[in-house]
Motif scaffolding. Sequence first.
Motif, short mmCIF file in Angstrom:
data_model
loop_
_atom_site.label_atom_id
_atom_site.label_comp_id
_atom_site.label_asym_id
_atom_site.label_seq_id
_atom_site.Cartn_x
_atom_site.Cartn_y
_atom_site.Cartn_z
N ILE A 102 -29.60 -9.42 4.80
CA ILE A 102 -30.50 -10.23 3.98
C ILE A 102 -31.85 -9.53 3.83
CG2 ILE A 102 -31.79 -12.41 3.89
CD1 ILE A 102 -29.27 -13.72 5.13
N ALA A 108 -29.89 -4.43 -2.42
CA ALA A 108 -28.45 -4.65 -2.59
C ALA A 108 -28.10 -4.74 -4.07
CB ALA A 108 -28.05 -5.94 -1.88
N THR A 115 -20.29 -8.99 -8.29
CA THR A 115 -20.44 -10.12 -7.37
C THR A 115 -19.24 -11.05 -7.45
OG1 THR A 115 -22.84 -10.05 -7.58
CG2 THR A 115 -21.88 -12.11 -6.80
N VAL A 116 -18.82 -11.34 -8.68
CA VAL A 116 -17.75 -12.33 -8.87
C VAL A 116 -16.38 -11.72 -8.59
CG1 VAL A 116 -16.62 -13.81 -10.56
CG2 VAL A 116 -19.10 -13.70 -10.47
N MET A 122 -18.70 -2.10 -6.31
CA MET A 122 -19.45 -3.10 -5.54
C MET A 122 -19.08 -3.03 -4.07
SD MET A 122 -21.57 -5.63 -5.95
CE MET A 122 -22.07 -7.18 -5.25
N GLU A 126 -21.52 -2.20 -1.01
CA GLU A 126 -21.68 -3.16 0.09
C GLU A 126 -21.35 -2.51 1.43
OE1 GLU A 126 -22.43 -6.69 0.57
OE2 GLU A 126 -23.59 -6.17 -1.20
N ASP A 131 -23.10 -0.24 6.59
CA ASP A 131 -23.29 0.90 7.49
C ASP A 131 -24.76 1.07 7.82
OD1 ASP A 131 -20.63 1.43 7.60
OD2 ASP A 131 -20.67 3.01 6.08
N THR B 17 -23.82 5.13 11.76
CA THR B 17 -22.39 5.09 11.45
C THR B 17 -22.10 5.67 10.07
OG1 THR B 17 -22.86 2.82 10.90
CG2 THR B 17 -21.58 3.21 12.90
N ALA B 18 -23.11 5.62 9.21
CA ALA B 18 -22.91 6.18 7.87
C ALA B 18 -22.50 7.64 7.97
CB ALA B 18 -24.19 6.04 7.06
N ASP B 21 -18.98 8.09 9.74
CA ASP B 21 -17.90 7.72 8.82
C ASP B 21 -17.49 8.90 7.95
OD1 ASP B 21 -17.39 5.26 9.63
OD2 ASP B 21 -18.01 4.24 7.78
N ARG B 36 -9.61 -5.50 7.91
CA ARG B 36 -10.57 -6.29 7.14
C ARG B 36 -10.06 -7.70 6.87
NH1 ARG B 36 -11.50 -2.05 3.42
NH2 ARG B 36 -12.98 -0.59 4.30
N TRP B 205 -10.90 -17.23 -4.21
CA TRP B 205 -11.14 -15.79 -4.16
C TRP B 205 -12.56 -15.45 -4.62
CZ3 TRP B 205 -11.08 -11.80 -8.19
CH2 TRP B 205 -11.10 -10.51 -7.64
N VAL B 206 -12.98 -16.06 -5.72
CA VAL B 206 -14.33 -15.79 -6.22
C VAL B 206 -15.37 -16.28 -5.21
CG1 VAL B 206 -16.01 -16.34 -8.03
CG2 VAL B 206 -13.66 -15.78 -8.65
N ARG B 209 -15.62 -13.77 -2.51
CA ARG B 209 -16.36 -12.58 -2.94
C ARG B 209 -17.86 -12.86 -2.98
NH1 ARG B 209 -13.96 -8.69 -1.74
NH2 ARG B 209 -16.12 -8.13 -1.81
N VAL B 210 -18.22 -14.00 -3.58
CA VAL B 210 -19.64 -14.32 -3.75
C VAL B 210 -20.30 -14.50 -2.39
CG1 VAL B 210 -21.24 -16.07 -4.60
CG2 VAL B 210 -19.36 -15.29 -6.04
N ARG B 211 -19.57 -15.15 -1.47
CA ARG B 211 -20.11 -15.37 -0.12
C ARG B 211 -20.50 -14.05 0.53
NH1 ARG B 211 -21.58 -14.88 4.01
NH2 ARG B 211 -21.35 -15.99 5.98
N ARG B 212 -19.77 -12.99 0.21
CA ARG B 212 -20.03 -11.70 0.83
C ARG B 212 -20.90 -10.78 -0.03
NH1 ARG B 212 -16.77 -14.15 3.06
NH2 ARG B 212 -16.12 -13.92 5.22
N SER B 213 -21.55 -11.35 -1.00
CA SER B 213 -22.40 -10.53 -1.87
C SER B 213 -23.86 -10.84 -1.58
CB SER B 213 -22.11 -10.84 -3.33
OG SER B 213 -22.65 -12.11 -3.64
N ARG B 214 -24.71 -10.12 -2.26
CA ARG B 214 -26.15 -10.33 -2.16
C ARG B 214 -26.50 -11.77 -2.53
NH1 ARG B 214 -31.40 -8.33 -5.23
NH2 ARG B 214 -31.07 -9.84 -6.85
N ARG B 217 -25.53 -14.17 0.30
CA ARG B 217 -26.42 -14.00 1.44
C ARG B 217 -27.79 -14.61 1.15
NH1 ARG B 217 -24.02 -8.72 1.73
NH2 ARG B 217 -25.79 -7.90 0.58
N THR B 337 -18.66 -20.80 11.00
CA THR B 337 -18.75 -19.81 12.07
C THR B 337 -17.38 -19.56 12.69
OG1 THR B 337 -19.38 -21.61 13.52
CG2 THR B 337 -21.14 -20.27 12.65
#
Lengths: 255, 368
Positions: A102, A108, A115-116, A122, A126, A131, B17-18, B21, B36, B205-206, B209-214, B217, B337
């Motif tokens: 965040i 980001a 995003t969708v 993407m 991410e 990392d 880690t970057a 990797d 994952r 699914w969307v 995806r959105v939950r794990r995007s900017r 967050r 959680t």
Amino acid sequence: MTALLATESLSLRFGGLDALSGVTLEIPELSLFAVIGPNGAGKTSLFNCLTGFYRPSSGSVTFDGHDITRLPAHQVAALGIRRTFQNVRVFPRLSARENVLIGAHLRASASPWGTVFGTPGMRRRERALADEAQHWLDYVGLGDKANVLAADLAYGVRKRLEVARALIARPRVLLLDEPAAGVSSVERDELADVIQRTWESGVTVVIIEHDVELVMQLAKTVAVLDRGRLLVEGEPEAVRNDERVIEAYLGRRRR
Amino acid sequence: MPRESKDLAAPSEITPTALSDVEQPPASGLNVALSRLHPGLPVALVALGLAAFLPALVQNTYVVSVAMQVEILMCLALGLNFVVGLCGMLDLGFAAFFAIGSYTTGLLSVDSHWPILATVPVAVVASLIGAVFIGTPTLRLRSDYLAVITLGFGEIIQNIVTNLNQTGGPEGISGIAPLSVAGLTINSTAGYFYVFLVLTVLFTWVSYRVRRSRLGRAWLAIREDEDTAHAMGIKVHRFKLYAYMAGSVYGSITGSLYGAAFIAIAPPSFGFSESLLVVMAVAMGGIGSIWGALLGAGVVIASPEIFRQFATARLLVFGFLLVLIMVLRPQGIWPETGLGLERRARSVARSVRGFARPSTRRSGGRAQ
């Protein structure tokens, strides 16, 4: 050296109380600057004015030559000024990694399509960001806590998490509000090390601190606030032996 | 305390880690994919597999139609989850968007003979306009005030459709054309069961995806601590509006297809009780949790049906169940959680070990 962050006769009034009155400060670029003072001296109020959390009653704040006095907090953050909070404000129900991510909000990828639908590009961006979050967690010594909820972390550990969350934004200025308060002496040393390394990497660091030892150890310049006024500004040793500072902390010496 | 000192002993100079990797050879695709996997995924896949054969297995229109209602509420709950669950704004008028979707589709289908699929984008745009119109001035309000405003918005929309002649007044709209996809006209309950199944999977699914995007967050940051979110550079008001808009899109798409599935729509389906049902699904399941929203919708729809054997007392039993869930699991059935199974197993293991070999401090205390 030019001032990166400066205030000009900054005043903040809450009703009849002068939280800050006429504070003029110049924080040079790449300095490690400390603001000290007794409780209620206006240190946190100063931070809140610098970061757009409070609008000063009068006076101005400039950053890199631009007037930022009236900018909202999110725009100040966008300029590269990041802060931590005195009472540690991590996002409790999110993992340490997400807390740090965040912090990287402005870096980001915001592509709506990505995003969708989670496009490969993407996902790649991410992953790179995750990392990097891990790198900053390692940097503050929280590498093995990435998946732990922030609420489950010890107090001192949360303080370091806040620092990682600020650093991933690659700020030009890092404002730390009492980083060592309520922290064990071992953690204090760890924190001092993090602050030192961060400053050496080219970030201007401003700390508010009660722990005089920490200030003397780290800071190159110290400003002392007392009852909303700037009392003294100078090198740590000189400040430490200044009559006015001793008086502000300990009261007037009986003669 | 020993745990803490271990943290501190952790080396502070670890290679990023970057870099490591890059040096490692790429892991095999399957392993990466497995690592994952979300813990909820196997459960979801089993449930999905069962659902796919449900109409064939039960051969009972009643059961299939209840299952379809579960899916509809799942879609709505996933939409409200953006607003209430992720962004932390209590919205008590979510049925308004459901109504906007249904009525847009209903009117365009009956009056202008538009195919259902063509009405969906119009419904989405209409609901987005509603969301921006209501959201822009009001989303600055916090908690209770926002709840009252959204409640009002829900009531306004329901009153509008009840009183306008164009929307059919209290009788609503009937004769909405069935959905046809690629020449295939869907006009059975089982057919719509599959339509909403696809929609639920898509929405899930969307959401994931959105939950794990900017975006996701940023919403979570706002929910957790609005002021700190500002300090992260998040434009809080704008992102709140995005949450409201995202919810409205889910609501209106579900509404559009609802109209097609039920042929007729009427104002009572879009009242406060419907809004409350969606809030209940999200809260029961676990605020912010996608799997929770899905489970919550299942509980909220299916349990009153199961309690039919209690005849007139069934809503009483239902209410009792809801209270029981909230008392026993205030965080919801499946909190965001996680179910905490690992954590629980570990704590059980710890206490078992504790009994077998009492810690020195405890025994010392007894000796004194």
